[in-house]
Scaffold this motif. Sequence first.
Motif, short mmCIF file in Angstrom:
data_model
loop_
_atom_site.label_atom_id
_atom_site.label_comp_id
_atom_site.label_asym_id
_atom_site.label_seq_id
_atom_site.Cartn_x
_atom_site.Cartn_y
_atom_site.Cartn_z
N LEU A 250 0.82 -1.21 0.00
CA LEU A 250 0.00 0.00 0.00
C LEU A 250 0.85 1.25 0.00
N GLU A 251 0.24 2.36 -0.39
CA GLU A 251 0.85 3.68 -0.23
C GLU A 251 -0.03 4.46 0.74
N LEU A 252 0.64 5.26 1.60
CA LEU A 252 -0.08 6.07 2.57
C LEU A 252 0.36 7.52 2.42
N GLU A 253 -0.60 8.39 2.16
CA GLU A 253 -0.33 9.83 2.20
C GLU A 253 -1.05 10.37 3.44
N TYR A 254 -0.36 11.24 4.17
CA TYR A 254 -1.00 11.76 5.39
C TYR A 254 -0.35 13.06 5.80
N SER A 255 -1.05 13.80 6.65
CA SER A 255 -0.46 14.97 7.27
C SER A 255 -0.65 14.94 8.79
N ASP A 256 -1.76 14.30 9.23
CA ASP A 256 -2.06 14.28 10.66
C ASP A 256 -1.67 12.93 11.25
N LEU A 257 -0.83 12.96 12.28
CA LEU A 257 -0.29 11.73 12.85
C LEU A 257 -1.39 10.88 13.49
N GLN A 258 -2.32 11.50 14.19
CA GLN A 258 -3.40 10.74 14.84
C GLN A 258 -4.26 10.03 13.80
#
Lengths: 305, 98
Positions: free
Chosen positions: A282-290
């Motif tokens: 999978l690929e994961l894009e994120y900005s918020d750690l929670q």
Amino acid sequence: MKTVADLGLGQFADRLVSGLPIQIGPFAARVQASPRQLVEPLHGLYRDYPLLDETGVFSFHVRLDPHRSWPKLYRPLVRFSVDGRVPHEDMPAAQALPVLEWGMNLVIALRSHCFLMLHAGALARGGRAILLPAAPGSGKTTLCAGLALRGWRLFSDEFGLVRPGTTDLVPIPRPMALKNESIEVVRDFDAQAYIGPSVTNTRKGTVAHLRPPSDSIANAQQTAPVSWIVFPRWIPGADCVITELSKQEAFMQLATNAFNYELLGEAGFETVAQLVDRAVCLELEYSDLQVATDALADLAGRDAE
Amino acid sequence: MTQPVKGPALRWRSVPAETIRWVVWEDTHIAYHRPSGMTHFLNDSSRLLIDDLRNTPMTAEQVAARFSDIAAEHGEDAVEEATALLERFEELGIVEQV
């Protein structure tokens, strides 16, 4: 088994000068450090690490010693050495703690060719491991910190170690080097997290080390098979999005993130292929750690059903 | 004046099967070339060509004729493209001249 916590600060300081024998994942390490400012942070960061018999055989022996050199005799430096050899130039004494930690990373990277070494975070939940291969600056360490603080067993924020011919990750939990803004992000994420002193003006900016959870150290001899390979990317302001990655693309990216893929030859090729074949990629894009840690917890829970 | 003698056209065949370890996912064939330690990513057409060349050595003209996608894409240049492909595979150690 006795741990560093069983030593009072004074005892620990003495052992650090003479050589502290500790187990770090699969490695028996002897750590010697004379700069006094390291005593308290190292006692805190390595609190849970098992103490070894001083007469045993060690994988490596590292030292950090004060040093001054001509012509800048007024500028205090520290010298890192491993098994009597000095692998790089002396560094400012104020950066003693990250110099020691990065030095141990260097030793692991140079000495671990019995494993396929991936530039990846690695953790486990419910006996199943997640690999987080990523280039520097992708937010891998911050994500590992968040997951470890939410109950995942930390294997490493830096090295995914796999025995060739298997798909089992080998733990090597170490203090996690948080950098710059991520230090406050993790403090906000978990106010109870033990973070060592912030050291400024390093080559990576400001660095502070997060202590691994106790159970990660206590279970450091227990491997786990890889179930997920997730390539994370921290993007400011991005929504949390997890997308499936093709096996062929995952193979290419995972091989690229392997420090010693070429050195291992066909064993490296086979191991990467087995990992990709076995795991959900999978690929994961994120900005918020929670949000990201919740999403990966959902993934682990969903896949366990 | 004597006419130049036209020699036999170059033919290529695949290297022995044990030279390459294949892993296949969907339309991507990942090849580990044992002698060089290099890893290559090939598509379905390339894999088909390599398998065909194991059974029957071919010239570039035969390859161009055999693979309609090469002809369809490159038209008059199909033989030139097939030659370039075979020469590239030869550089990689996947095929050899006979």
